[in-house]
Motif scaffolding. Structure first.
Motif, PDB file in Angstrom:
ATOM      1  N   ILE A 298     -50.852 -13.847  24.796  1.00 34.37           N
ATOM      2  CA  ILE A 298     -52.090 -13.293  25.361  1.00 34.37           C
ATOM      3  C   ILE A 298     -52.606 -12.129  24.513  1.00 34.37           C
ATOM      4  CG2 ILE A 298     -52.919 -11.872  27.287  1.00 34.37           C
ATOM      5  CD1 ILE A 298     -51.896 -13.880  29.167  1.00 34.37           C
TER       6      ILE A 298
ATOM      7  N   ARG B 145     -50.482 -18.681  18.355  1.00 34.34           N
ATOM      8  CA  ARG B 145     -49.082 -18.790  18.760  1.00 34.34           C
ATOM      9  C   ARG B 145     -48.109 -18.419  17.650  1.00 34.34           C
ATOM     10  NH1 ARG B 145     -48.676 -21.026  23.756  1.00 34.34           N
ATOM     11  NH2 ARG B 145     -50.783 -21.268  24.530  1.00 34.34           N
TER      12      ARG B 145
ATOM     13  N   THR C  29     -51.436 -10.434  34.148  1.00 35.11           N
ATOM     14  CA  THR C  29     -51.000 -10.429  32.757  1.00 35.11           C
ATOM     15  C   THR C  29     -50.280  -9.111  32.485  1.00 35.11           C
ATOM     16  OG1 THR C  29     -52.953  -9.353  31.821  1.00 35.11           O
ATOM     17  CG2 THR C  29     -53.049 -11.745  32.068  1.00 35.11           C
ATOM     18  N   LYS C  30     -49.343  -9.178  31.545  1.00 33.11           N
ATOM     19  CA  LYS C  30     -48.568  -7.981  31.222  1.00 33.11           C
ATOM     20  C   LYS C  30     -49.488  -6.897  30.664  1.00 33.11           C
ATOM     21  CE  LYS C  30     -46.764  -7.628  27.419  1.00 33.11           C
ATOM     22  NZ  LYS C  30     -46.173  -8.246  26.255  1.00 33.11           N
ATOM     23  N   GLU C  31     -50.458  -7.313  29.875  1.00 33.17           N
ATOM     24  CA  GLU C  31     -51.391  -6.344  29.281  1.00 33.17           C
ATOM     25  C   GLU C  31     -52.124  -5.550  30.349  1.00 33.17           C
ATOM     26  OE1 GLU C  31     -54.086  -7.634  26.283  1.00 33.17           O
ATOM     27  OE2 GLU C  31     -52.391  -7.295  24.933  1.00 33.17           O
TER      28      GLU C  31
ATOM     29  N   GLU D 299     -51.753  -1.564  30.973  1.00 35.74           N
ATOM     30  CA  GLU D 299     -52.934  -0.737  30.727  1.00 35.74           C
ATOM     31  C   GLU D 299     -53.407  -0.012  31.981  1.00 35.74           C
ATOM     32  OE1 GLU D 299     -56.013  -3.020  28.790  1.00 35.74           O
ATOM     33  OE2 GLU D 299     -54.626  -3.476  27.140  1.00 35.74           O
TER      34      GLU D 299
ATOM     35  N   HIS E 154     -43.690 -10.839  17.199  1.00 33.49           N
ATOM     36  CA  HIS E 154     -42.910 -10.590  18.415  1.00 33.49           C
ATOM     37  C   HIS E 154     -43.723  -9.900  19.500  1.00 33.49           C
ATOM     38  CE1 HIS E 154     -38.383 -11.275  17.737  1.00 33.49           C
ATOM     39  NE2 HIS E 154     -39.101 -12.246  17.243  1.00 33.49           N
ATOM     40  N   ILE E 155     -44.872 -10.465  19.761  1.00 33.50           N
ATOM     41  CA  ILE E 155     -45.703  -9.971  20.853  1.00 33.50           C
ATOM     42  C   ILE E 155     -46.148 -11.173  21.681  1.00 33.50           C
ATOM     43  CG2 ILE E 155     -46.515  -7.910  19.655  1.00 33.50           C
ATOM     44  CD1 ILE E 155     -48.967  -9.433  18.849  1.00 33.50           C
ATOM     45  N   SER E 156     -46.827 -10.922  22.777  1.00 34.47           N
ATOM     46  CA  SER E 156     -47.162 -12.049  23.641  1.00 34.47           C
ATOM     47  C   SER E 156     -48.374 -12.821  23.117  1.00 34.47           C
ATOM     48  CB  SER E 156     -47.427 -11.563  25.060  1.00 34.47           C
ATOM     49  OG  SER E 156     -48.684 -10.942  25.126  1.00 34.47           O
TER      50      SER E 156
ATOM     51  N   ARG F 141     -42.303  -7.227  25.290  1.00 32.48           N
ATOM     52  CA  ARG F 141     -43.085  -7.759  24.179  1.00 32.48           C
ATOM     53  C   ARG F 141     -43.486  -9.209  24.402  1.00 32.48           C
ATOM     54  NH1 ARG F 141     -42.069  -5.878  18.196  1.00 32.48           N
ATOM     55  NH2 ARG F 141     -44.093  -4.926  18.412  1.00 32.48           N
ATOM     56  N   ILE F 142     -42.520 -10.032  24.837  1.00 34.63           N
ATOM     57  CA  ILE F 142     -42.759 -11.473  24.791  1.00 34.63           C
ATOM     58  C   ILE F 142     -43.602 -12.009  25.948  1.00 34.63           C
ATOM     59  CG2 ILE F 142     -40.666 -12.201  26.023  1.00 34.63           C
ATOM     60  CD1 ILE F 142     -40.346 -14.413  23.924  1.00 34.63           C
ATOM     61  N   ALA F 143     -43.522 -11.375  27.118  1.00 33.44           N
ATOM     62  CA  ALA F 143     -44.135 -11.986  28.300  1.00 33.44           C
ATOM     63  C   ALA F 143     -45.655 -11.927  28.263  1.00 33.44           C
ATOM     64  CB  ALA F 143     -43.636 -11.313  29.572  1.00 33.44           C
ATOM     65  N   ASP F 144     -46.269 -13.025  28.701  1.00 36.96           N
ATOM     66  CA  ASP F 144     -47.719 -13.054  28.850  1.00 36.96           C
ATOM     67  C   ASP F 144     -48.103 -12.626  30.266  1.00 36.96           C
ATOM     68  OD1 ASP F 144     -48.660 -14.236  26.300  1.00 36.96           O
ATOM     69  OD2 ASP F 144     -47.292 -15.830  26.886  1.00 36.96           O
ATOM     70  N   TYR F 145     -47.372 -13.156  31.215  1.00 37.96           N
ATOM     71  CA  TYR F 145     -47.646 -12.835  32.616  1.00 37.96           C
ATOM     72  C   TYR F 145     -46.413 -12.203  33.255  1.00 37.96           C
ATOM     73  CZ  TYR F 145     -51.780 -15.751  32.197  1.00 37.96           C
ATOM     74  OH  TYR F 145     -52.980 -16.262  31.806  1.00 37.96           O
TER      75      TYR F 145
ATOM     76  N   GLY G 147     -48.302 -23.023  28.648  1.00 31.74           N
ATOM     77  CA  GLY G 147     -48.556 -22.425  27.343  1.00 31.74           C
ATOM     78  C   GLY G 147     -48.153 -20.964  27.263  1.00 31.74           C
ATOM     79  N   TYR G 148     -47.578 -20.442  28.325  1.00 30.32           N
ATOM     80  CA  TYR G 148     -47.258 -19.012  28.337  1.00 30.32           C
ATOM     81  C   TYR G 148     -45.849 -18.733  28.852  1.00 30.32           C
ATOM     82  CZ  TYR G 148     -52.244 -18.498  27.597  1.00 30.32           C
ATOM     83  OH  TYR G 148     -53.497 -18.581  27.080  1.00 30.32           O
TER      84      TYR G 148
END
Lengths: 289, 124
Positions: free
Chosen positions: B51, B40, A213-215, A219, B47-49, A195-199, A29-30
């Motif tokens: 998460i 989603r 996670t990218k966040e 941070e 255009h952001i993730s 922007r797009i990556a979750d991990y 899902g990511y």
């Protein structure tokens, strides 16, 4: 959270390079970005996942299945987008498709026609006449037309212009509207992943530096800049990739508290991008710090 | 619904989303029980993730502005306006406490403070 891909203690030694017991996992899902400088082991890892290289030791499972025992089934469910062209140059797009389509159980001709149109691909063009961006789109069309559940992309956007890169990111967003799918995106161009990556999984010299996670990554880290007088040995041991010159220093702090203590002492704190983080962690100047 | 994300803001992206959706709810642009875009699709449009949007929705849910129903999506929570009013009153109370503290340390009398408050209330 279910993992779509799991790598455990994977090892592969070459004469001059070792992928050293790496472990990581990809939740479904990511979108997971796999970043590292050239020669850090990204492509080796991907080739091992596809069983294109023989591993020395370790385990790889895709969709919960061993990647060698269930190689055929797994490959049916994976879409692969390569940085180099892996098609026959002399064939047309249509001919190439006729070679590839029978390899997949779930081939969906309607879907393929839809993407050909959507991506502006002409069936009669020879592969060698396609631009780099078009070749990547052709790979994507193939991957999407066999309903791949996991998309593995090795440097898909390197060498492409910003417009095409942005289009490709949109395609990825569309793909993960389905929370059962996943994307593994290797790149040394990190701006696409900002922007797009979750991990983010970062690899350097055959070792995983972090997987998070990218966040959290963005941070937690901060760029610290200031005068050289701030760099006493106690303070500087908490910094990564220190670069000094006559006018001051800059470095990366891996912890907000470290950055805060530097700020108190008069340093300037900047927010890093993924590229900054990659750069500071892999900087050679580290040795002279 | 407008959601504008700034890359150069000091505020993290998830917080920008939280603030803007809250604002839409407060101002009544988003009504009770109105469905919100899926996590989603919002990620795709901004255009952001995924998460990041998930974190924003989690935050909004924690604060009681939205509810998420498994399989159905997220909705603007009912009665959020009272909740909102309460949280805003709480902010006012905190600021008043600060003001009173500052006034006392400046040796202002209650009536002097009251007079100041009246002037500000009428001006702003």
């Amino acid at each position: 959270m279910e993992n779509i891909l799991e790598v455990k203690n994977l090892k592969k030694s070459f004469k001059d390079f070792t992928l050293n017991n790496i472990s990581f996992s990809l939740p479904k899902g990511y979108i997971t970005g796999f970043i590292g400088p050239n020669g850090s082991g990204k492509t080796t890892t991907i080739k091992l996942i596809f069983n294109l290289l023989k591993k020395d030791s370790g385990e790889i499972s895709v969709f919960g299945l061993d990647n060698i025992v269930h190689e055929k089934e797994i490959k049916n469910r994976i879409g692969f987008v390569y940085d180099e062209n892996h098609f026959y140059e002399e064939l047309t797009v249509e001919e190439m498709k006729r070679v590839i389509a029978p390899l997949y159980q779930k081939w969906d001709e309607e879907q393929f026609k839809y993407y050909m149109k959507e991506f502006g691909l002409s069936p009669n063009k020879k592969i060698k006449e396609l631009s780099r961006g078009m070749k990547v789109k052709f790979s994507l069309a193939i991957a999407l037309s066999h309903h791949a559940e996991l998309l593995i992309m090795d440097e898909p956007t390197s060498g492409l212009d910003p417009m095409v890169r942005s289009e490709i990111l949109d395609i990825l967003y569309n793909l993960i509207q389905d929370e059962n799918k996943g994307v593994f995106f290797s790149s040394h161009i990190t701006s696409d992943l900002d922007r797009i990556a979750d991990y983010i999984i970062m690899i350097h010299k055959g070792e995983i530096l972090f997987s998070t996670t990218k966040e959290e990554l963005l941070e937690r880290h901060a760029i610290v800049k200031g005068s050289l007088s701030l760099l006493n040995s106690d303070m500087s041991k908490n910094l990564i990739g220190i670069r000094k010159n006559d006018y001051g220093f800059d470095a990366l702090a891996a912890d907000n508290r470290v950055a805060a203590s530097f700020k108190k002492a008069g340093a300037i704190i900047d927010k890093p991008t993924l590229e900054d983080i990659l750069l500071y962690y892999t900087r050679k100047e580290n040795r002279y710090a | 619904m407008n959601i504008i994300i700034s890359n150069s803001s000091d505020k993290p992206i998830y917080e920008q989303i939280v603030d803007q959706i809250k604002d839409h709810i407060i101002k009544g642009y988003l009504n009770e029980l109105e469905p919100l875009p899926s996590i989603r699709s919002l990620a795709k449009d901004l255009h952001i993730s995924v998460i990041t949007t998930k974190r924003a929705y989690d935050e909004l849910e924690k604060e009681g502005f939205i509810v998420t129903i498994a399989g159905k999506g997220s909705f603007v929570a009912a009665q959020n306006k009272e909740l909102l009013r309460e949280s805003r009153i709480k902010i006012v109370e905190e600021k008043i406490a600060e003001v009173v503290f500052a006034a006392k340390s400046a040796n202002l009398t209650y009536s002097e403070l009251e007079e100041m408050l009246r002037i500000f209330y009428e001006e702003v």
